[in-house]
Scaffold this motif. Sequence first.
Motif: not given
Length: 360
Positions: A205-211
Amino acid sequence: MNEVKIGLIGLGGMASWHIQKFGEVAGVRITALCDVNPAALQTESDKLGIADAHRHLSFQALIDDAEVDGVVSVTPNNTHAEILKACILAGKPLFAEKPLTRTYGEAAEVLVLYQQRPIPCMINFSYRNGPAFQYAKQIVQSGKLGRINHLFVQYLQEWGAPPSNTPFVWRFDERITGTGTLGDLGSHMIDLAQYVTGDDITELQAMLATIIPQRPDPGTGEPRSVHVDDFACFNARFASGAIGVFQTSRNAVGSGNQHDISIYGDLGTLHASTLNDGELIWIHPKEGEPGTVTETVTVQETGRLNPWRSFAGLLKGEPAPEFATLEEGFRNQAVLEAVVRASQSGSVVSVASLLSVSMD
């Protein structure tokens, strides 16, 4: 084969390192170069004494060059698939940088072609080479850690953080890179975890972000939107049942190039890091009494793998079992795709479901 003749595609920053390391291998000579930039091609060719006939503006011309026994590819992600396919069709051995391709779909196409027409191939997941990571693998294989229960892996860099004022470069362009820090640094985390433990990730399971969602164009200074991740994290289950926690970021102020792995087993704990890849921390119970002992083990430089020497050996028919094959590169790409899909869906994604599509 008395002399191994190498053709190098791509003359960016990493090329000088490959040129240096191949220069240290006896019986190896770089005989051809390729780059789309004529000035860079001329400068590097002049340095190495490459004849005009072996200075190529197209990768296909270099691959077809009769004076090239094996190809080394050091190019941005959007060219990986086409260079892989061209080498496979030409029957030319290849040493390529990770990730295998820009996208999972491209990787599947390459794998199918490779299965039909296999060639000697190494995918360069370079952190396998480090002495501390090598020693960690040996301890795990020896059974001294017992059953592996969980591990923590991170890869942090700071060059994308606000104080660096980093402009919009190709690693932020999804048309070239595919994913952001996930494919760049995350692919290393995935490979190192599976390589050191000898275990495969099966679901996650995962989370991606563009800070930082906008960066200035290096030419105009105008803001450009960033559509790839600069932070990624995921939790993964391995085939053995062990759990891995992973994080990677380009926005970690103070972390120049920090790649760490910590492995927790029934009988002890290992810590290894690029911050000092000549040392390994090994925590284990005291013999015959309560408590633990923390040992800082100095690992000799002789424990470092040498992919340049191994690629030369591969061209001579020698095995290179410690280095990633094309199939392992595809498995790595499948895990990257699982991270993307898990982040988009907010659900657990099976890696096996991605492997079966192209491996059947």
